[in-house]
Scaffold this active site. Structure first.
Site, short mmCIF file in Angstrom:
data_model
loop_
_atom_site.label_atom_id
_atom_site.label_comp_id
_atom_site.label_asym_id
_atom_site.label_seq_id
_atom_site.Cartn_x
_atom_site.Cartn_y
_atom_site.Cartn_z
N ARG A 51 -8.44 -29.66 55.17
CA ARG A 51 -9.11 -28.83 54.18
C ARG A 51 -8.13 -28.38 53.09
NH1 ARG A 51 -10.16 -24.47 56.83
NH2 ARG A 51 -8.72 -23.19 55.63
N TYR A 103 -21.57 -29.32 29.34
CA TYR A 103 -22.26 -29.83 30.52
C TYR A 103 -23.20 -28.75 31.06
CZ TYR A 103 -23.10 -31.59 35.21
OH TYR A 103 -23.71 -32.01 36.36
N ASP A 176 -12.77 -29.81 29.34
CA ASP A 176 -13.54 -30.77 30.11
C ASP A 176 -13.35 -32.12 29.44
OD1 ASP A 176 -15.48 -32.43 31.24
OD2 ASP A 176 -16.94 -30.82 31.47
N LYS A 201 -18.01 -39.64 37.22
CA LYS A 201 -18.37 -40.42 36.05
C LYS A 201 -17.36 -41.55 35.80
CE LYS A 201 -21.65 -37.27 35.41
NZ LYS A 201 -21.28 -36.12 36.23
#
Length: 381
Positions: A51, A103, A176, A201
């Site tokens: 983790r 976004y 971004d 993407k």
């Protein structure tokens, strides 16, 4: 030190991530959650629990760090998990300045955090530096968020100028970079502190992994909080998904450049068609952000082309009549997609209701253009 090579070579070779034990040229997957300690209580390879960090993450994070010219990178379970880690690392009630066109899911999340009083959010017109100057609160604003090109209409922000303004006010700036990738724009070199990617993407590029990534210019205290957030909240990528992401990144330069070339050809073809009301693509000379984009982007203007048809009914009809474009919600894959964006975003969306967003893949652009022209010609007058 190691010899310097072009980034195209770096990605093709997965950043040089050869397995030292067996010499395999394809990096291995490490599915283990726990890791053994030696007799002194030290972890054998520096990993304790997956983790916090998994060895499968290491080559992809190193490669992203080098491609962006940063100091460190982190993989996340999604782009939203990466964005959330940044926002959660801010002070409670922190003031943030964000673009109105961005976004959509991150925008919605920011609206929710603002309504709950967890952040003080100022929305400004995307790319408007005067508005940014007016919204900044010196020594109170903690974060400026920028997205360039912005999704879905390709608004451009002058990253150098925005970074200078943010830093002068004592704020960090996060870019971004999903639509550009480091192939076309390197925001850290332009002064930004953080770069976010929806790695689902173009970084992965095959539409078969949901992933996110952050790259930092410095390993400072804020980055330490971001890393802590990932480990504490568990927004991590699985090892198999991290391996698939690295595999996809090996063709990054080929795919991004091919889709950008196709997008440019398609934007120019759409401009010429009488049924098209307007085309949004930063590669077009009459796009409002073209001059800035041409200065801070190299090798193309991204895979997303949006265009308007005058009515939502015509947009819907065209989307359903295309043969080579899948009507689906994503971008940056090898196959081309079309989406009636306002319907997807729903109530409150700033996107015009007659706009279609195209994500251009790596098919032959002439075939995609033929499909679009056929469908456009078939629209009722």
């Amino acid at each position: 030190g190691k010899p310097s090579v072009h980034p195209e070579t770096l990605v093709a070779r997965a950043g040089g991530a050869v397995d030292e034990q067996f010499g395999s040229v394809v990096p291995p997957i490490f599915p283990s959650a726990p890791y053994r300690r030696d007799a002194t209580g030290r972890y054998l390879g520096g990993h304790s629990y997956s983790r916090d960090q998994n060895p499968t993450f290491d080559p992809a994070e190193r490669l992203l760090t080098e491609l962006e010219g940063g100091a460190d990178a982190l993989l996340f379970a999604s782009g939203m998990a990466a964005a959330s880690a940044v926002l959660e690392a801010l002070s409670p009630g922190a003031h943030v300045v964000v673009p109105s066109a961005m976004y959509w899911t991150i925008r919605r999340f920011l609206e929710e955090l603002g309504a709950a009083g967890r952040l003080d959010v100022s929305f400004i017109p995307t790319g408007d530096l005067d508005a940014l100057g007016g919204a900044l609160r010196p020594n109170r604003t903690e974060l400026v968020w920028v997205e360039s090109p912005a999704n879905p209409r390709g608004e451009i922000t002058d990253l150098c100028a925005a970074a200078e303004m943010a830093h002068a006010a004592g704020a960090r700036i996060c870019a971004d970079g999903t639509l550009a990738t480091p192939v076309l724009t390197r925001p850290l070199e332009l002064g930004c502190d953080l770069v976010l990617h929806s790695a689902t993407k173009q970084l992965n590029g095959h539409a078969d992994v949901v992933a996110g990534a952050l790259v930092a210019a410095e390993r400072d205290a804020f980055w330490g909080r971001v890393r802590h957030e990932r480990g504490m909240r568990g927004g991590i990528l699985g090892p198999f998904e991290a391996w698939l992401l690295l595999r996809g990144m090996r063709t990054l330069y080929l795919r991004v450049r091919a889709s950008a070339r196709g997008a440019m050809d398609i934007a120019e073809a759409l401009v010429r068609h009488p049924a098209v009301v307007g085309v949004d693509y930063p590669g077009l000379p009459d796009h409002p952000g073209h001059a800035i984009a041409a200065r801070q982007m190299t090798g193309g203007f991204g895979p997303v082309v949006s265009f308007r048809l005058g009515s939502p009914e015509r947009a819907r009809a065209l989307a359903s009549s295309l043969r080579l474009f899948h009507d689906a919600s994503s971008l940056g894959g090898v196959e081309s997609l079309v989406e009636h964006r306002a319907v997807v975003e729903g109530e409150g969306s700033p996107v015009p209701d007659d706009l279609l967003r195209l994500s251009i893949g790596i098919e032959e652009p002439a075939d995609l253009i033929e499909d679009l022209i056929r469908a456009l010609d078939g629209l009722s007058p």
